[in-house]
Enzyme design. Structure first.
Site, PDB file in Angstrom:
ATOM      1  N   ASP A  45       0.783  -1.533   0.032  1.00  7.39           N
ATOM      2  CA  ASP A  45      -0.255  -0.063   0.013  1.00  7.39           C
ATOM      3  C   ASP A  45       1.077   1.594  -0.119  1.00  7.39           C
ATOM      4  O   ASP A  45       0.450   2.122  -1.079  1.00  7.39           O
ATOM      5  CB  ASP A  45      -1.059   0.137   1.027  1.00  7.39           C
ATOM      6  CG  ASP A  45       0.141   0.162   2.824  1.00  7.39           C
ATOM      7  OD1 ASP A  45       0.912  -0.551   2.638  1.00  7.39           O
ATOM      8  OD2 ASP A  45      -0.984   0.101   3.334  1.00  7.39           O
ATOM      9  N   SER A 135      -6.671  -4.197  12.834  1.00  9.30           N
ATOM     10  CA  SER A 135      -6.585  -2.684  12.338  1.00  9.30           C
ATOM     11  C   SER A 135      -7.878  -2.179  13.145  1.00  9.30           C
ATOM     12  O   SER A 135      -8.386  -1.246  12.642  1.00  9.30           O
ATOM     13  CB  SER A 135      -6.886  -2.327  11.134  1.00  9.30           C
ATOM     14  OG  SER A 135      -6.423  -1.545  10.722  1.00  9.30           O
ATOM     15  N   ASP A 182      -6.192   1.082   5.360  1.00 11.12           N
ATOM     16  CA  ASP A 182      -6.352   0.290   6.800  1.00 11.12           C
ATOM     17  C   ASP A 182      -7.678   1.167   7.022  1.00 11.12           C
ATOM     18  O   ASP A 182      -9.122   1.304   7.590  1.00 11.12           O
ATOM     19  CB  ASP A 182      -6.207   0.373   8.471  1.00 11.12           C
ATOM     20  CG  ASP A 182      -4.754  -0.816   7.835  1.00 11.12           C
ATOM     21  OD1 ASP A 182      -4.993  -1.618   7.036  1.00 11.12           O
ATOM     22  OD2 ASP A 182      -4.160  -0.938   8.988  1.00 11.12           O
ATOM     23  N   TYR A 232       9.024  -2.426  10.312  1.00 13.23           N
ATOM     24  CA  TYR A 232       7.770  -1.532   8.867  1.00 13.23           C
ATOM     25  C   TYR A 232       8.430  -0.369   8.812  1.00 13.23           C
ATOM     26  O   TYR A 232       8.861  -0.012   7.127  1.00 13.23           O
ATOM     27  CB  TYR A 232       7.099  -1.477   9.840  1.00 13.23           C
ATOM     28  CG  TYR A 232       5.606  -0.336   9.568  1.00 13.23           C
ATOM     29  CD1 TYR A 232       4.993  -1.287   8.705  1.00 13.23           C
ATOM     30  CD2 TYR A 232       5.855   0.595   8.512  1.00 13.23           C
ATOM     31  CE1 TYR A 232       3.683  -0.725   7.618  1.00 13.23           C
ATOM     32  CE2 TYR A 232       4.811   1.072   7.369  1.00 13.23           C
ATOM     33  CZ  TYR A 232       3.590  -0.151   7.106  1.00 13.23           C
ATOM     34  OH  TYR A 232       2.867   0.875   6.657  1.00 13.23           O
TER      35      TYR A 232
END
Length: 392
Positions: A45, A135, A182, A232
């Site tokens: 994403d 999420s 999300d 991340y």
């Protein structure tokens, strides 16, 4: 055994009861937003790719109303798994992040909402597992934005803009440089549909996801390795470095050309290969769902997990064990980790007639390794909404 999640009615009753005890009245506004599971399209994403999530029936719910002050906000959370204290107050006209961490998701949305926020009281409750990769953070952000729209009478200009406000809140107040997937699915979820999101230009397409013979099984590994928060941003940086080394401005221009040959660094090669192949898989998965070609969808899910395991290296032994156990079962079409990785959940596409055997096998294999999984059956559900006439 599939976990029985607290019903919407039960968490609504909890929220109303706590509000009455804490604030001596009845809430005027009830807003909710769902968690999500991403079926395929992981860690792309933020790389201009495509993702294919669906909204879950599990939601975060906010009840509350104005308290007569100019800007004092009083929050109470009933959510399990969040940090203390469970009560927080702040000034909506001068918002700063701080402790407790759970309140930063609300503060960030208040800060970026774009309209003056009057003082209000609110109670937050959820049946989305906190920290389970489904999420819960976006559910809280989007529920907050939906609540603020009703509180102020000011709608965000579009569903897309609403999601972007919530994404910005997570960037600036929660410190997580997430993509917009999300938040978009939490805003725009639709029953019996997944949502194909083009993350390059933030456009969406509702993809039918309805079958009487198959189910989507979510398995929470109930582990979360500390690597997740540090790795991340590292993956984002590596993806950007690989893109630069290939001489491209977007991974969308990588399809169909042999650009990976430009990557001499083996780590950057792996990262870029995952992104390029995952974009292709996600497009193919959406077309498979449109054709109701569920065997192809399942195969693509398993291929996605293998790429996340080997090339993007964000899986972990627990997730690999659960996926391997699932795909070894009769009746399973495919399985993969879902979410950021290093723990959290897997999602498995399986025949309804075989689901109990699948659950039993996964639980048995995981128990031998010392783990205790949690299972949920998921159906594509509605996105954020205002509950105008809640049951009392």
């Amino acid at each position: 055994m599939v976990t029985v999640v607290a019903t919407f009615e039960s968490i609504l009753h909890i929220a109303q009861d706590v509000y009455a005890r804490q604030f001596k009245g009845s809430p005027e506004i009830t807003a909710c937003a769902p968690g999500r599971v991403n079926l395929i399209g992981e860690h792309i994403d933020y790389n201009d790719g495509f993702v294919l999530p669906m909204a879950l029936p599990m939601v975060t719910l906010i009840v509350g109303g104005r308290n007569g002050t100019e800007s004092q906000v009083n929050l109470v959370t009933c959510c399990e798994g969040v940090d203390e204290p469970r009560r927080c107050s702040f000034d909506s006209h001068s918002v700063t992040k701080g402790s407790p961490q759970w309140a930063n998701y609300v503060k960030g949305v208040v800060y970026h909402f774009g309209h003056p926020i009057p003082g209000f009281n609110a109670v937050i409750v959820t049946n989305v597992p906190v920290g389970g990769g489904l999420s819960s953070s976006a559910a809280l952000e989007v529920a907050t934005a939906t609540f603020l729209e009703a509180l102020t009478g000011q709608k965000t200009e579009s569903e897309r803009q609403k999601a972007l406000i919530c994404q910005k809140a997570e960037h600036t107040f929660a410190g997580m440089p997430c993509g917009v997937m999300d938040q978009l699915i939490s805003v725009m979820g639709k029953e019996q549909h997944a949502l194909l999101i083009d993350c390059q230009n933030i456009t969406v397409q509702q993809i039918p996801l309805q079958t009487d013979d198959l189910v989507l099984l979510i398995c929470n590994s109930n582990v979360k390795h500390q690597l997740s928060s540090s790795e991340y941003p590292t993956r984002r940086k590596q993806c950007s470095q690989a893109l630069t080394a290939m001489g491209l401005s977007s991974y969308r221009y990588a399809e169909g050309i042999n650009c990976l040959e430009a990557l001499e660094d083996p780590v950057l090669l792996k990262r870029a290969r995952h992104v390029i192949t995952e974009i292709k898989r996600t497009r193919e998965a959406a077309q498979a769902l449109i054709r109701k070609d569920f065997p192809t969808m399942g195969r693509l899910m398993t291929e996605s997990h293998n790429s996340l395991r080997k090339d993007f290296q964000v899986s972990c032994p627990e997730l690999d064990l659960l996926v391997d156990a699932a795909v070894a079962c009769d009746g399973v079409l495919g399985s993969r980790m879902t979410g950021g990785g290093f723990g959290g959940c897997t999602v498995t596409l399986a025949k309804k007639s075989h689901i109990q055997k699948v659950i039993d096998h996964m639980a048995e294999v995981y128990a031998k390794a010392g783990g205790t999984p949690t299972f949920y059956l998921a159906t594509p559900s509605a996105g954020a909404r205002l509950i105008t006439h809640p049951k009392q």
